[in-house]
Structures are given as structure tokens and as C-alpha cells.
Design a protein around this motif. Sequence first.
Motif, PDB file in Angstrom:
ATOM      1  N   MET A 122      22.188  -6.828  -0.796  1.00 58.35           N
ATOM      2  CA  MET A 122      22.270  -5.430  -1.236  1.00 58.35           C
ATOM      3  C   MET A 122      20.949  -4.978  -1.847  1.00 58.35           C
ATOM      4  N   LEU A 123      20.582  -3.751  -1.549  1.00 59.52           N
ATOM      5  CA  LEU A 123      19.372  -3.179  -2.130  1.00 59.52           C
ATOM      6  C   LEU A 123      19.535  -3.014  -3.636  1.00 59.52           C
ATOM      7  N   GLU A 124      18.473  -3.332  -4.372  1.00 55.07           N
ATOM      8  CA  GLU A 124      18.460  -3.145  -5.828  1.00 55.07           C
ATOM      9  C   GLU A 124      17.422  -2.072  -6.157  1.00 55.07           C
ATOM     10  N   PRO A 125      17.818  -0.797  -6.107  1.00 53.58           N
ATOM     11  CA  PRO A 125      16.849   0.297  -6.329  1.00 53.58           C
ATOM     12  C   PRO A 125      16.185   0.229  -7.697  1.00 53.58           C
ATOM     13  N   GLY A 126      16.884  -0.243  -8.693  1.00 55.21           N
ATOM     14  CA  GLY A 126      16.322  -0.276 -10.039  1.00 55.21           C
ATOM     15  C   GLY A 126      15.134  -1.204 -10.184  1.00 55.21           C
ATOM     16  N   LYS A 127      14.981  -2.155  -9.286  1.00 57.32           N
ATOM     17  CA  LYS A 127      13.860  -3.095  -9.362  1.00 57.32           C
ATOM     18  C   LYS A 127      12.606  -2.567  -8.680  1.00 57.32           C
ATOM     19  N   ILE A 128      12.746  -1.500  -7.899  1.00 53.74           N
ATOM     20  CA  ILE A 128      11.634  -1.054  -7.058  1.00 53.74           C
ATOM     21  C   ILE A 128      10.624  -0.243  -7.877  1.00 53.74           C
ATOM     22  N   LYS A 129       9.368  -0.712  -7.857  1.00 51.61           N
ATOM     23  CA  LYS A 129       8.280  -0.012  -8.533  1.00 51.61           C
ATOM     24  C   LYS A 129       7.201   0.461  -7.568  1.00 51.61           C
ATOM     25  N   ALA A 130       7.277   0.011  -6.313  1.00 44.64           N
ATOM     26  CA  ALA A 130       6.283   0.403  -5.313  1.00 44.64           C
ATOM     27  C   ALA A 130       6.897   0.241  -3.933  1.00 44.64           C
ATOM     28  N   ILE A 131       6.307   0.948  -2.981  1.00 42.48           N
ATOM     29  CA  ILE A 131       6.733   0.907  -1.593  1.00 42.48           C
ATOM     30  C   ILE A 131       5.565   0.449  -0.728  1.00 42.48           C
ATOM     31  N   THR A 132       5.825  -0.482   0.180  1.00 41.59           N
ATOM     32  CA  THR A 132       4.873  -0.740   1.257  1.00 41.59           C
ATOM     33  C   THR A 132       5.551  -0.329   2.559  1.00 41.59           C
ATOM     34  N   ILE A 133       4.757   0.203   3.487  1.00 41.36           N
ATOM     35  CA  ILE A 133       5.351   0.721   4.716  1.00 41.36           C
ATOM     36  C   ILE A 133       4.445   0.458   5.910  1.00 41.36           C
ATOM     37  N   ASP A 134       5.056   0.036   6.983  1.00 45.65           N
ATOM     38  CA  ASP A 134       4.367  -0.144   8.254  1.00 45.65           C
ATOM     39  C   ASP A 134       4.001   1.227   8.820  1.00 45.65           C
ATOM     40  N   LEU A 135       3.110   1.235   9.818  1.00 44.49           N
ATOM     41  CA  LEU A 135       2.655   2.497  10.408  1.00 44.49           C
ATOM     42  C   LEU A 135       3.144   2.669  11.848  1.00 44.49           C
ATOM     43  N   ASP A 136       2.574   1.887  12.783  1.00 42.24           N
ATOM     44  CA  ASP A 136       2.930   2.029  14.192  1.00 42.24           C
ATOM     45  C   ASP A 136       4.405   1.720  14.428  1.00 42.24           C
ATOM     46  N   ASP A 137       5.073   2.616  15.120  1.00 42.58           N
ATOM     47  CA  ASP A 137       6.492   2.531  15.464  1.00 42.58           C
ATOM     48  C   ASP A 137       7.423   2.658  14.263  1.00 42.58           C
ATOM     49  N   THR A 138       6.847   2.893  13.088  1.00 43.30           N
ATOM     50  CA  THR A 138       7.639   3.241  11.913  1.00 43.30           C
ATOM     51  C   THR A 138       7.464   4.718  11.595  1.00 43.30           C
ATOM     52  N   LEU A 139       6.210   5.183  11.573  1.00 39.84           N
ATOM     53  CA  LEU A 139       5.933   6.599  11.318  1.00 39.84           C
ATOM     54  C   LEU A 139       5.700   7.392  12.594  1.00 39.84           C
ATOM     55  N   TRP A 140       5.300   6.709  13.659  1.00 41.29           N
ATOM     56  CA  TRP A 140       5.089   7.373  14.952  1.00 41.29           C
ATOM     57  C   TRP A 140       5.291   6.336  16.052  1.00 41.29           C
ATOM     58  N   PRO A 141       5.675   6.781  17.260  1.00 34.18           N
ATOM     59  CA  PRO A 141       5.761   5.845  18.391  1.00 34.18           C
ATOM     60  C   PRO A 141       4.356   5.495  18.867  1.00 34.18           C
ATOM     61  N   ILE A 142       4.092   4.198  19.046  1.00 33.55           N
ATOM     62  CA  ILE A 142       2.727   3.782  19.316  1.00 33.55           C
ATOM     63  C   ILE A 142       2.375   3.745  20.802  1.00 33.55           C
TER      64      ILE A 142
ATOM     65  N   THR B  17       1.780  11.417  17.129  1.00 31.35           N
ATOM     66  CA  THR B  17       2.836  12.405  16.933  1.00 31.35           C
ATOM     67  C   THR B  17       3.909  11.760  16.071  1.00 31.35           C
ATOM     68  N   LEU B  18       4.064  12.250  14.854  1.00 31.85           N
ATOM     69  CA  LEU B  18       4.992  11.633  13.912  1.00 31.85           C
ATOM     70  C   LEU B  18       6.434  11.776  14.378  1.00 31.85           C
ATOM     71  N   PHE B  19       7.240  10.763  14.063  1.00 28.83           N
ATOM     72  CA  PHE B  19       8.678  10.941  14.168  1.00 28.83           C
ATOM     73  C   PHE B  19       9.084  12.081  13.233  1.00 28.83           C
ATOM     74  N   ASP B  20      10.150  12.784  13.588  1.00 22.42           N
ATOM     75  CA  ASP B  20      10.571  13.943  12.800  1.00 22.42           C
ATOM     76  C   ASP B  20      10.878  13.595  11.345  1.00 22.42           C
ATOM     77  N   ASP B  21      11.315  12.361  11.099  1.00 19.08           N
ATOM     78  CA  ASP B  21      11.705  11.984   9.738  1.00 19.08           C
ATOM     79  C   ASP B  21      10.543  11.430   8.915  1.00 19.08           C
ATOM     80  N   ALA B  22       9.363  11.256   9.530  1.00 17.73           N
ATOM     81  CA  ALA B  22       8.274  10.554   8.848  1.00 17.73           C
ATOM     82  C   ALA B  22       7.664  11.356   7.707  1.00 17.73           C
ATOM     83  N   LEU B  23       7.295  12.611   7.967  1.00 19.54           N
ATOM     84  CA  LEU B  23       6.632  13.406   6.934  1.00 19.54           C
ATOM     85  C   LEU B  23       7.550  13.661   5.732  1.00 19.54           C
ATOM     86  N   PRO B  24       8.806  14.074   5.933  1.00 23.97           N
ATOM     87  CA  PRO B  24       9.694  14.223   4.765  1.00 23.97           C
ATOM     88  C   PRO B  24       9.860  12.927   3.984  1.00 23.97           C
ATOM     89  N   ALA B  25       9.914  11.792   4.689  1.00 27.14           N
ATOM     90  CA  ALA B  25      10.061  10.517   3.997  1.00 27.14           C
ATOM     91  C   ALA B  25       8.824  10.185   3.173  1.00 27.14           C
TER      92      ALA B  25
END
Length: 230
Positions: free
Chosen positions: A1-21, A108-116
Motif C-alpha cells: 500500500m502507498l504511504e503518502p505521509g512518507k513522501i517528501k519528493a517525487i522522481t519520474i521517468d520521461l520517455d513513455d511516461t510523459l510522452w510516447p517515445i 507530444t505530451l500525453f494528455d495527463d502529463a502537464l496537469p500531473a
Amino acid sequence: MLEPGKIKAITIDLDDTLWPIWPVIERAEKALHDWLAAHAPMASALFANPAALREIRTEMGNSRPELKHDMSALRRESIRLALYRAGENPLLAQEAFEVFFAERQRVTLFDDALPALEFLSERFPVVALSNGNADLQRIGLSRFFRAAIHSREFGVGKPDPRIFHAAAGAVDVQPEHVLHIGDDATLDALGALNAGMQAAWLNRADQPWPHEQEPQVMLTELGELRGLLG
């Protein structure tokens, strides 16, 4: 289960996460081919031959193993080798690579990338963590990121725990306080888990989870993060 209270930073992949590569790579390779056809036609013919291209890439992998995490250098040196084999000017390699690289940044970003990204960057320091060679400044997304860690600069790539730890260290956070988000089950999600992070696997194509150890959360789109972390 996700523990949101422990999260202090985010790391995120780029290719195929924010846009199709792959549409990006196909367009960049066409731009490279067109440039070579105009400036180095013999090398262009080599790149158009799948068997010859495979052999060039195999030779580059065998002869320059130190470049295996640097997609830019591998691409540039493959072009240089093709030019040399074709009897054309190897000094054209840098200019040819720049044609490819410029087109590679037209994503070309996925539609959900910029709001996220807007949502996440307002709440946490966000670090890009990529094995690819996207340039966030040229793409126009650098304002959302506190730092960017790329395998080509760091020397090792995901899923090696060291690159995840470097991303956490870039924002002075321990790995257990980081949530990593990415589309690749092994490189991103399992890699993050093995580095001591929480993991969110972005599974847009409804693929089965392939490993015994499961991530804290599986997403079908990035908009789900708002409900989990809001």
C-alpha cells in the motif's frame, strides 16, 4: 500500500511516461536519413539497410562498452562509423547528430502529463530520472523539475539502485521518502523498490505485472495521482 505521509519528493521517468517515445524516434530517424541523403548519400544508404545498421550498432556496443548508458554518444558515434565505412567525411557526424537530436526533443505530451507535473511540482520537489537523452530545457518542461538525473551523465542507468539514490540525493531526501513514477515494470518500478523507494507503476496498456514483488500502486493514467496524493 502507498504511504503518502512518507513522501517528501517525487522522481519520474520521461520517455513513455510523459510522452510516447517511438513516434518521436521514428520522426527523428527520418530527419537524420533525409539530412544524410542530402549530405552523405552513401552513409544514408547504409542507415537504410537494416542488416548494415544492426551490424554497425553491434560493433559500437562491442567496441565502446563505456557508452552503453549514453544514447547520445552511441547515436553520434554510430553515425561517425557509418560515414567512415561509406568513405564520407566522419566530421559530419556531429552536425548529423544535431539534426536527429533537435527532432528528438519535439515530443507530444500525453494528455495527463502537464496537469500531473503541475500538481506534483506544487507539492514536492520533482526529479527527472531517465535512461534516455531528452532535454527538458529544449522540450520546455524544466520549470517543473528541481533536478534531472540521466544515465548518460551518471554512468549507470535504471534499474541500478545507485541512480535512484543519486536522484534522491539531488533534493536531499532519503530514498524511503521518495515516490518514483514510471512506465517500465523492471527499470522503473522494480528498480525503485530495490532502491528502497515507493513505486508507482504507470501501466497505460493494461499489461500484467511481471514480478513477484509488487509496487505500492499501479496507475492507468497520471491523473490518478491527484486522488492518491492530494
